[in-house]
Scaffold this motif. Structure first.
Motif, PDB file in Angstrom:
ATOM      1  N   ARG A 161       5.520  11.156  -1.098  1.00  0.00           N
ATOM      2  CA  ARG A 161       4.325  10.551  -0.437  1.00  0.00           C
ATOM      3  C   ARG A 161       2.956  11.009  -0.916  1.00  0.00           C
ATOM      4  O   ARG A 161       1.926  10.404  -0.402  1.00  0.00           O
ATOM      5  N   THR A 234       1.999  -4.119  -3.597  1.00  0.00           N
ATOM      6  CA  THR A 234       2.872  -3.520  -2.669  1.00  0.00           C
ATOM      7  C   THR A 234       2.276  -2.349  -2.100  1.00  0.00           C
ATOM      8  O   THR A 234       2.180  -2.209  -0.562  1.00  0.00           O
ATOM      9  N   ALA A 238       0.225  -2.246   1.879  1.00  0.00           N
ATOM     10  CA  ALA A 238       0.651  -1.243   2.744  1.00  0.00           C
ATOM     11  C   ALA A 238      -0.470  -0.635   3.445  1.00  0.00           C
ATOM     12  O   ALA A 238      -0.693  -0.330   4.555  1.00  0.00           O
ATOM     13  N   GLN A 294       9.267   0.882   1.129  1.00  0.00           N
ATOM     14  CA  GLN A 294       9.227   1.858   2.232  1.00  0.00           C
ATOM     15  C   GLN A 294       8.405   3.149   1.743  1.00  0.00           C
ATOM     16  O   GLN A 294       7.450   3.644   2.428  1.00  0.00           O
ATOM     17  N   ARG A 297       4.626   2.546   2.257  1.00  0.00           N
ATOM     18  CA  ARG A 297       4.206   3.108   3.348  1.00  0.00           C
ATOM     19  C   ARG A 297       4.080   4.574   3.694  1.00  0.00           C
ATOM     20  O   ARG A 297       3.090   4.951   4.386  1.00  0.00           O
ATOM     21  N   GLU A 298       5.176   5.112   3.116  1.00  0.00           N
ATOM     22  CA  GLU A 298       5.097   6.647   3.198  1.00  0.00           C
ATOM     23  C   GLU A 298       3.834   7.315   2.527  1.00  0.00           C
ATOM     24  O   GLU A 298       3.275   8.168   3.229  1.00  0.00           O
ATOM     25  N   LEU A 300       1.214   5.704   2.259  1.00  0.00           N
ATOM     26  CA  LEU A 300      -0.184   5.550   2.981  1.00  0.00           C
ATOM     27  C   LEU A 300      -0.366   6.311   4.295  1.00  0.00           C
ATOM     28  O   LEU A 300      -1.335   6.669   4.790  1.00  0.00           O
ATOM     29  N   ALA A 301       1.027   6.614   4.909  1.00  0.00           N
ATOM     30  CA  ALA A 301       0.873   7.092   6.131  1.00  0.00           C
ATOM     31  C   ALA A 301       0.288   8.552   5.777  1.00  0.00           C
ATOM     32  O   ALA A 301      -0.336   9.448   6.802  1.00  0.00           O
TER      33      ALA A 301
END
Length: 338
Positions: A161, A234, A238, A294, A297-298, A300-301
């Motif tokens: 991440r 992708t 995100a 997935q 997204r991790e 970006l989070a």
């Protein structure tokens, strides 16, 4: 059978941090030898930690005393002198020594696909890869001549991440959020493989204290094959944006940004597909299960959870500005995002 004991040298990098997590989850008696300089991926509180520099053999011997391990893994060996020291330090101390090499060591240009472990090793573009090849050669000699119990693992492009696997890293994505183009090397047809660090770690840790793995060389990668356009798009989606992609050849980028050249010409410029038959033979049932959508997204989070993480590196931004200008010579200059 007693509890498996392992020594990890490193432990706070992209790959090693995931291996620490998986090893502890599997009940391995884990000791980590670490200098304590990395804060982005802190070691778990319950890990046994030895504060020492692996490049100081006297300090390591004093710290380890007479301890022996079922497996020793060096995540931070990058040159033949590093593995020579490991052989000296751990001969007679371990039943298995695992060296983390690199799939970038495979022949470039890639002679055929898919890549298998017997694909020749040759990389005239990147010193990092050539050093890994030399390390492997030293270790094979130690195995043949002295019975030193090696296992060689070749990861490919592994991310977590914190690591943003696009040209320019987080700076490129933050700029894209502010309306600036994203530079992609090559064209949309080149293929690449990204592997989530936890996927790799589940296979990696399963090799520890595995008799069939001693003397073996194996790569561990995802089976998901993506174009670089898909990778960048992708990640951008995100972040809630449709990116404006501009393309330059890897040679153009290497000329304009020499610090990025070796990693491009020696690795990312070439399409790759990996045959993972060997790791599945050694670790039956393993499969990389975390798709890039997935993982994106991790990433970006993690960055969005703290505004302080969303910084733009001024030097990287300037380089990207130069590359965008090279790719779009007729466009008016854009103000650098700050």
């Amino acid at each position: 059978m007693g509890q498996l004991s392992a020594l990890f040298i490193g432990g706070t990098g992209t790959i090693s941090s995931a291996c620490v997590t998986v090893a502890l989850d599997r009940g391995i008696e884990l000791t980590v030898l670490n200098r304590g300089r990395t804060t982005e991926r802190p070691l778990p509180r319950d890990v046994r930690k030895i504060d020492a520099d692996i490049r100081d053999p006297g300090a390591v011997r004093a710290a380890l005393g007479h301890r022996e391990f079922d497996a020793v893994v060096d995540f931070v060996a990058f040159s033949p002198s590093h593995v020579d020291l490991d052989v000296e330090l751990f001969t007679g101390r371990t039943g298995q020594y695992v060296f983390v090499s690199s799939a970038s060591a495979y022949h470039k240009p890639v002679p055929r696909l898919p890549i298998v472990e017997s694909t020749p090793l040759h990389n005239p573009y990147w010193g990092y890869s050539r050093a890994k090849i030399s390390c492997e050669e030293r270790l094979h000699s130690a195995y043949r001549d002295r019975g030193f119990p090696i296992t060689i693992v070749r990861p490919s492009h592994t991310y977590d991440r914190i690591s943003v696997p696009v040209l320019g890293g987080w700076t490129a994505l933050e700029r894209a959020r502010r309306g600036l183009p994203v530079v992609v090397h090559g064209d949309w047809t080149s293929l690449w493989v990204l592997t989530h660090h936890l996927d790799l770690a589940r296979a990696f840790v399963a090799l520890l204290d595995l008799p069939q793995a001693v003397g073996s060389t194996v790569h561990i990668t995802s089976d998901e094959v993506l174009t670089w356009n898909q990778i960048v798009t992708t990640l951008a989606r995100a972040a809630g944006i449709n990116p404006h992609l501009v393309h330059l050849t890897s040679e153009q980028i290497a000329h304009a940004a020499p610090e990025w050249g070796p990693g491009l010409l020696g690795d990312k410029a070439h399409s790759v597909i990996f045959d993972n038959t060997e790791i599945r033979r050694l670790v039956p049932g393993w499969v990389a299960s975390i798709p890039w959508v997935q993982g994106a997204r991790e990433i970006l989070a993690w960055f969005d959870a703290d505004p302080a993480r969303r910084t733009i590196d001024a030097g990287t931004a300037a380089t990207l500005d130069d590359l965008v200008a090279l790719a779009t010579p007729d466009a008016p200059p854009a103000a650098t995002a700050t």
